[in-house]
Design a protein around this motif. Structure first.
Motif: not given
Length: 156
Positions: A35-40
């Motif tokens: 999820e964090q990778a997608l946001q970044n």
């Protein structure tokens, strides 16, 4: 994301039943780190689109409209729209974009998003895309494939 997937898997048969083989962005994140990778990735792609629009020295109304439309399609809230307006006011920073790209897949997404956010009708925009591709270490064949898949003429 489809362009990235197609480039990455050009010589591999597609297995539509294997959702983990699909790139993040075309499938739901499996955990907090995804999820964090997608946001970044989304933030880097957005900044890249804005930078591409600045590449000829100004963001014209059509370029601004394309970016705003993409935000609306993604369901962006007021905070996101404010962020975009702030980024549009900053100077062009190609090196920062390149530095924030974690891998070749995101690099291809950044290039494709940049290409789609502008009409490549000036020498400055062509030069920007060339420098972006070079900085992202995208192979000329991958760049040509992205142009072909997106229906955008090759750089002259």
């Amino acid at each position: 994301s489809l362009a990235v997937s197609a480039i990455k898997n050009m010589n591999r048969p597609a297995d539509v039943n294997d959702t983990n083989a699909m790139p993040l962005g075309l499938r739901e994140p499996q955990d907090d780190s995804e999820e964090q990778a997608l946001q970044n990735t989304s933030m880097v792609v957005l900044r890249a689109m804005i930078n591409a629009a600045k590449s000829d020295g100004q963001i014209d109304q059509a370029e601004m409209q394309r970016i705003i439309e993409k935000l609306q399609e993604a369901g962006a809230d007021q905070e996101a729209r404010n962020y975009v307006m702030e980024e549009m006011g900053k100077p062009l920073d190609l090196e920062s974009i390149i530095r924030d790209v974690p891998d070749p897949e995101v690099g291809a997404q950044v290039y494709a998003a940049s290409l789609l956010s502008i009409e490549v009708d000036t020498v400055a925009e062509q030069d920007y895309l060339r420098r972006l591709a070079q900085g992202l270490q995208l192979e000329p064949e991958a760049v040509a494939r992205i142009h072909q898949m997106l229906g955008v003429s090759q750089l002259s």
